[in-house]
Write a protein that holds these residues in place. Sequence first.
Motif, PDB file in Angstrom:
ATOM      1  N   GLU A 113       0.838  -1.215   0.000  1.00  0.00           N
ATOM      2  CA  GLU A 113       0.000   0.000   0.000  1.00  0.00           C
ATOM      3  C   GLU A 113       0.865   1.254   0.000  1.00  0.00           C
ATOM      4  N   PHE A 114       1.943   1.237   0.776  1.00  0.00           N
ATOM      5  CA  PHE A 114       2.843   2.385   0.845  1.00  0.00           C
ATOM      6  C   PHE A 114       3.521   2.600  -0.508  1.00  0.00           C
TER       7      PHE A 114
ATOM      8  N   LYS B 227       1.199  12.848  -1.842  1.00  0.00           N
ATOM      9  CA  LYS B 227       0.566  12.590  -0.549  1.00  0.00           C
ATOM     10  C   LYS B 227       1.496  12.955   0.609  1.00  0.00           C
ATOM     11  N   VAL B 228       0.883  13.432   1.668  1.00  0.00           N
ATOM     12  CA  VAL B 228       1.594  13.642   2.924  1.00  0.00           C
ATOM     13  C   VAL B 228       1.231  12.472   3.826  1.00  0.00           C
ATOM     14  N   TYR B 229       2.222  11.886   4.445  1.00  0.00           N
ATOM     15  CA  TYR B 229       2.030  10.733   5.318  1.00  0.00           C
ATOM     16  C   TYR B 229       2.206  11.160   6.764  1.00  0.00           C
TER      17      TYR B 229
ATOM     18  N   ILE C 246       1.462   4.285   9.830  1.00  0.00           N
ATOM     19  CA  ILE C 246       1.489   5.374   8.866  1.00  0.00           C
ATOM     20  C   ILE C 246       0.148   5.458   8.151  1.00  0.00           C
ATOM     21  N   GLU C 247      -0.335   6.690   8.039  1.00  0.00           N
ATOM     22  CA  GLU C 247      -1.593   6.956   7.337  1.00  0.00           C
ATOM     23  C   GLU C 247      -1.374   8.098   6.358  1.00  0.00           C
ATOM     24  N   TYR C 248      -2.276   8.228   5.400  1.00  0.00           N
ATOM     25  CA  TYR C 248      -2.264   9.404   4.511  1.00  0.00           C
ATOM     26  C   TYR C 248      -3.665   9.863   4.264  1.00  0.00           C
TER      27      TYR C 248
END
Length: 79
Positions: free
Chosen positions: A5-6, A15-17, A77-79
């Motif tokens: 996914e990353f 994207k900002v994570y 980690i999310e975005y």
Amino acid sequence: MTKDEFWEAINTGGKVYTYNDELDFYVVFTNRAYEIYLVPVPDDIDSDNYPKYKTFDEMLDKSMILGKPLMECLTQIEY
């Protein structure tokens, strides 16, 4: 987030994570290298002063987030 996914998120770009609701960062793949920048990214950034990683796996193994390898941080980690 999983490793796959990353990778997919990075390759779709822009994207900002966020790691563990503590740290925001931006990842780009440019000039055949991965680069990581903390957010906010300065307007006058000199990318020569940032580490460059030739492969995705090298970035995951060698890049550190708050003292931990990025690979160990993926689940937070999310975005």
